[in-house]
Design a protein around this motif. Structure first.
Motif, PDB file in Angstrom:
ATOM      1  N   MET A   7       0.818  -1.202   0.000  1.00 19.45           N
ATOM      2  CA  MET A   7       0.000   0.000   0.000  1.00 19.45           C
ATOM      3  C   MET A   7       0.856   1.257   0.000  1.00 19.45           C
ATOM      4  SD  MET A   7      -2.949   1.250  -0.176  1.00 19.45           S
ATOM      5  CE  MET A   7      -4.070   2.551   0.328  1.00 19.45           C
ATOM      6  N   GLY A   8       1.907   1.272   0.836  1.00 19.83           N
ATOM      7  CA  GLY A   8       2.784   2.435   0.853  1.00 19.83           C
ATOM      8  C   GLY A   8       3.435   2.681  -0.491  1.00 19.83           C
ATOM      9  N   PHE A   9       3.861   1.598  -1.140  1.00 13.19           N
ATOM     10  CA  PHE A   9       4.480   1.707  -2.460  1.00 13.19           C
ATOM     11  C   PHE A   9       3.489   2.241  -3.492  1.00 13.19           C
ATOM     12  CE2 PHE A   9       4.807  -0.417  -6.591  1.00 13.19           C
ATOM     13  CZ  PHE A   9       6.027   0.065  -7.035  1.00 13.19           C
ATOM     14  N   VAL A  10       2.265   1.723  -3.470  1.00 10.27           N
ATOM     15  CA  VAL A  10       1.262   2.133  -4.471  1.00 10.27           C
ATOM     16  C   VAL A  10       0.943   3.614  -4.352  1.00 10.27           C
ATOM     17  CG1 VAL A  10      -1.175   1.905  -5.082  1.00 10.27           C
ATOM     18  CG2 VAL A  10       0.245  -0.132  -4.854  1.00 10.27           C
ATOM     19  N   ILE A  11       0.675   4.102  -3.147  1.00  9.12           N
ATOM     20  CA  ILE A  11       0.305   5.513  -3.032  1.00  9.12           C
ATOM     21  C   ILE A  11       1.515   6.428  -3.235  1.00  9.12           C
ATOM     22  CG2 ILE A  11      -1.757   5.092  -1.661  1.00  9.12           C
ATOM     23  CD1 ILE A  11      -0.218   5.833   0.835  1.00  9.12           C
ATOM     24  N   TYR A  12       2.718   5.940  -2.928  1.00  9.68           N
ATOM     25  CA  TYR A  12       3.924   6.709  -3.255  1.00  9.68           C
ATOM     26  C   TYR A  12       4.029   6.864  -4.774  1.00  9.68           C
ATOM     27  CZ  TYR A  12       8.877   8.022  -3.461  1.00  9.68           C
ATOM     28  OH  TYR A  12      10.058   8.683  -3.699  1.00  9.68           O
ATOM     29  N   GLY A  13       3.868   5.761  -5.507  1.00 12.21           N
ATOM     30  CA  GLY A  13       3.936   5.823  -6.967  1.00 12.21           C
ATOM     31  C   GLY A  13       2.843   6.645  -7.595  1.00 12.21           C
ATOM     32  N   HIS A  14       1.690   6.721  -6.945  1.00  7.24           N
ATOM     33  CA  HIS A  14       0.578   7.506  -7.484  1.00  7.24           C
ATOM     34  C   HIS A  14       0.883   9.004  -7.526  1.00  7.24           C
ATOM     35  CE1 HIS A  14      -2.813   4.398  -6.504  1.00  7.24           C
ATOM     36  NE2 HIS A  14      -2.205   4.152  -7.647  1.00  7.24           N
ATOM     37  N   HIS A  15       1.608   9.516  -6.534  1.00  4.81           N
ATOM     38  CA  HIS A  15       1.692  10.962  -6.379  1.00  4.81           C
ATOM     39  C   HIS A  15       3.113  11.492  -6.182  1.00  4.81           C
ATOM     40  CE1 HIS A  15      -2.658  11.226  -6.272  1.00  4.81           C
ATOM     41  NE2 HIS A  15      -2.677  10.235  -5.402  1.00  4.81           N
ATOM     42  N   THR A  16       4.139  10.667  -6.431  1.00  3.26           N
ATOM     43  CA  THR A  16       5.517  11.138  -6.293  1.00  3.26           C
ATOM     44  C   THR A  16       6.248  10.934  -7.619  1.00  3.26           C
ATOM     45  OG1 THR A  16       5.480  10.445  -3.975  1.00  3.26           O
ATOM     46  CG2 THR A  16       7.611  11.030  -4.912  1.00  3.26           C
ATOM     47  N   HIS A  17       6.645  12.033  -8.223  1.00  3.04           N
ATOM     48  CA  HIS A  17       7.318  12.010  -9.524  1.00  3.04           C
ATOM     49  C   HIS A  17       7.900  13.399  -9.709  1.00  3.04           C
ATOM     50  CE1 HIS A  17       7.861  11.744 -13.905  1.00  3.04           C
ATOM     51  NE2 HIS A  17       7.688  10.437 -13.793  1.00  3.04           N
ATOM     52  N   VAL A  18       9.008  13.490 -10.408  1.00  2.00           N
ATOM     53  CA  VAL A  18       9.619  14.813 -10.598  1.00  2.00           C
ATOM     54  C   VAL A  18       8.682  15.777 -11.323  1.00  2.00           C
ATOM     55  CG1 VAL A  18      11.998  13.966 -10.528  1.00  2.00           C
ATOM     56  CG2 VAL A  18      10.770  14.016 -12.711  1.00  2.00           C
ATOM     57  N   LYS A  19       7.705  15.259 -12.073  1.00  2.00           N
ATOM     58  CA  LYS A  19       6.768  16.119 -12.802  1.00  2.00           C
ATOM     59  C   LYS A  19       5.500  16.435 -12.007  1.00  2.00           C
ATOM     60  CE  LYS A  19       8.175  14.544 -17.416  1.00  2.00           C
ATOM     61  NZ  LYS A  19       7.701  13.898 -18.674  1.00  2.00           N
ATOM     62  N   VAL A  20       5.285  15.758 -10.907  1.00  2.00           N
ATOM     63  CA  VAL A  20       4.075  15.983 -10.110  1.00  2.00           C
ATOM     64  C   VAL A  20       4.247  17.248  -9.272  1.00  2.00           C
ATOM     65  CG1 VAL A  20       2.836  15.140  -8.085  1.00  2.00           C
ATOM     66  CG2 VAL A  20       3.212  13.624 -10.021  1.00  2.00           C
ATOM     67  N   LYS A  21       3.240  18.093  -9.295  1.00  2.00           N
ATOM     68  CA  LYS A  21       3.288  19.364  -8.572  1.00  2.00           C
ATOM     69  C   LYS A  21       2.492  19.298  -7.269  1.00  2.00           C
ATOM     70  CE  LYS A  21       5.428  21.459 -11.997  1.00  2.00           C
ATOM     71  NZ  LYS A  21       6.865  21.799 -11.893  1.00  2.00           N
ATOM     72  N   TRP A  22       3.018  19.958  -6.246  1.00  2.00           N
ATOM     73  CA  TRP A  22       2.285  20.232  -5.020  1.00  2.00           C
ATOM     74  C   TRP A  22       2.056  21.739  -4.933  1.00  2.00           C
ATOM     75  CZ3 TRP A  22       0.432  17.453  -0.686  1.00  2.00           C
ATOM     76  CH2 TRP A  22       0.529  16.063  -0.813  1.00  2.00           C
ATOM     77  N   HIS A  23       1.052  22.141  -4.189  1.00  2.00           N
ATOM     78  CA  HIS A  23       0.712  23.561  -4.079  1.00  2.00           C
ATOM     79  C   HIS A  23       0.442  23.912  -2.619  1.00  2.00           C
ATOM     80  CE1 HIS A  23       0.221  24.055  -8.461  1.00  2.00           C
ATOM     81  NE2 HIS A  23      -0.216  22.815  -8.422  1.00  2.00           N
ATOM     82  N   ASP A  24       0.806  25.126  -2.252  1.00  2.00           N
ATOM     83  CA  ASP A  24       0.467  25.629  -0.912  1.00  2.00           C
ATOM     84  C   ASP A  24      -0.475  26.818  -0.980  1.00  2.00           C
ATOM     85  OD1 ASP A  24       2.235  27.454  -1.950  1.00  2.00           O
ATOM     86  OD2 ASP A  24       3.569  27.488  -0.205  1.00  2.00           O
TER      87      ASP A  24
END
Length: 366
Positions: A247-264
């Motif tokens: 589960m940890g691996f799956v959700i990490y792969g879903h939203h962690t990538h050099v192209k994925v953006k986070w916003h504040d």
């Protein structure tokens, strides 16, 4: 019958130019509407199959004649727990069958082997994660710290952060930060006005299931004259540890990538159309995606949560044709995975990029 990828199909427009404005989410969901066809019979069959596999594999951890066959059965049981969780995840989204009440019951049943409280997952995942994906301060799933936040952490918390984001620690992250803190009797004081009595009832339900599971293993150990600790290790601990890592691996792969953006900033987050820009479609060889119920076709799921797992592959293909260069598609390899883990430690919101712990941008750190 026309393929959903056939450009002549009247329901679908021509592919969008990469520099054209992204349509409203309702428009994109309209493209996928013909695919959203839920089947109660198919859902029941999938659930029954995975429950039978889980029961057989747990029995194998006790009954098989050698320790290595028992261990193999334990690891496979952990994998099937993941499959059952994905079915429960669909039911919690009301996408498994057309019937809301049935979905709630099927979801609770499918969540039992992963010891997941249905109502708490509903609030944390459906409301928070899907409602505010990758918005800092709201979405808590693998939310990256800034360099200033990291430096202000106590030494033990910094050590945890390093382990979690090492590439080797996704299971520990999920077990501690999500399952233990948010899914198992979370403190009412930390929930404020969002607390509901059903949270406690669902936690008691999964705790009762865990007690029955452990009791059955103890009885099996006594009946077969095996050491109780060994049977509990293989029949309970190993499957749960495998599940946490999966589960940890799956959700990490879903939203962690050099192209994925986070916003504040919420306004900037809304302008970024986060249902497309904050998810990754990880592809695997050998039909591994099908074995995990297509949960890695994740862009389609974030665009429209009502798409059942058995339609996600088709929906993802439509999106990738109609939105070329907009969707992050990554072929999985261990080389890519550990390069991402080295590069994506913290997030710099001023530069809108991932950095390592020294503050180097992800492209350099990788």
């Amino acid at each position: 019958m026309q393929s959903p990828l056939d450009p002549a199909r009247p329901e679908l427009p021509a592919p969008l130019a990469p520099d054209a404005p992204l349509p409203h989410r309702k428009t994109i969901r309209g493209w996928l509407a013909p695919i959203v066809q839920r089947s109660t019979l198919r859902a029941l069959w999938l659930l029954a199959l995975d429950l039978a596999l889980f029961a057989a594999l747990i029995a194998g951890t006790v009954q098989l004649p050698t320790w290595w066959l028992q261990l193999a059965s334990a690891l496979a049981a952990g994998f099937v727990i993941g499959r059952l969780f994905i079915i429960g995840h669909d039911a919690c989204h009301q996408s498994l069958t057309p019937h809301r009440r049935l979905n709630r019951w099927l979801g609770r049943i499918a969540f039992l082997p992963s010891l997941t409280a249905y109502s708490l997952w509903d609030m944390g995942h459906n409301v928070v994660h899907h409602g505010f994906t990758n918005l800092k301060g709201v979405d808590f799933v693998w939310a990256p710290a800034t360099q200033a936040e990291y430096r202000a952490m106590p030494p033990l918390r910094r050590l945890c952060e390093r382990i979690y984001r090492s590439g080797w620690g996704p299971g520990l992250y999920y077990m501690v930060e999500i399952w233990w803190k948010k899914m198992m009797f979370p403190r009412r004081s930390g929930m404020g006005n969002s607390y509901r009595p059903v949270f406690t009832r669902d936690c008691l339900l999964v705790t009762g299931f865990a007690a029955l599971w452990i009791a059955a293993l103890v009885a099996g150990a006594v009946a077969t004259d095996q050491a109780v600790w060994r049977v509990l290790l293989l029949g309970f601990v190993v499957p749960m540890v495998f599940w946490f890592h999966m589960m940890g691996f799956v959700i990490y792969g879903h939203h962690t990538h050099v192209k994925v953006k986070w916003h504040d900033d919420k306004a900037a987050w809304q302008r970024a159309q986060p249902f497309v820009s904050t998810t990754v479609h990880l592809t695997f060889p050998l039909r591994i995606g099908a074995l995990i119920h297509h949960i890695m076709e994740h862009t389609a799921h974030h665009v429209d949560m009502s798409i059942p797992l058995y339609k996600l592959k088709e929906a993802q293909a439509v999106l990738e044709q109609l939105l070329p260069e907009r969707i992050i598609v990554q072929r999985f390899s261990w080389k890519w995975y550990f390069a991402t883990a080295r590069a994506c430690k913290l997030y710099d919101f001023s530069r809108q990029c991932w950095t390592d712990f020294q503050g180097r941008p992800a492209a350099i750190a990788a």
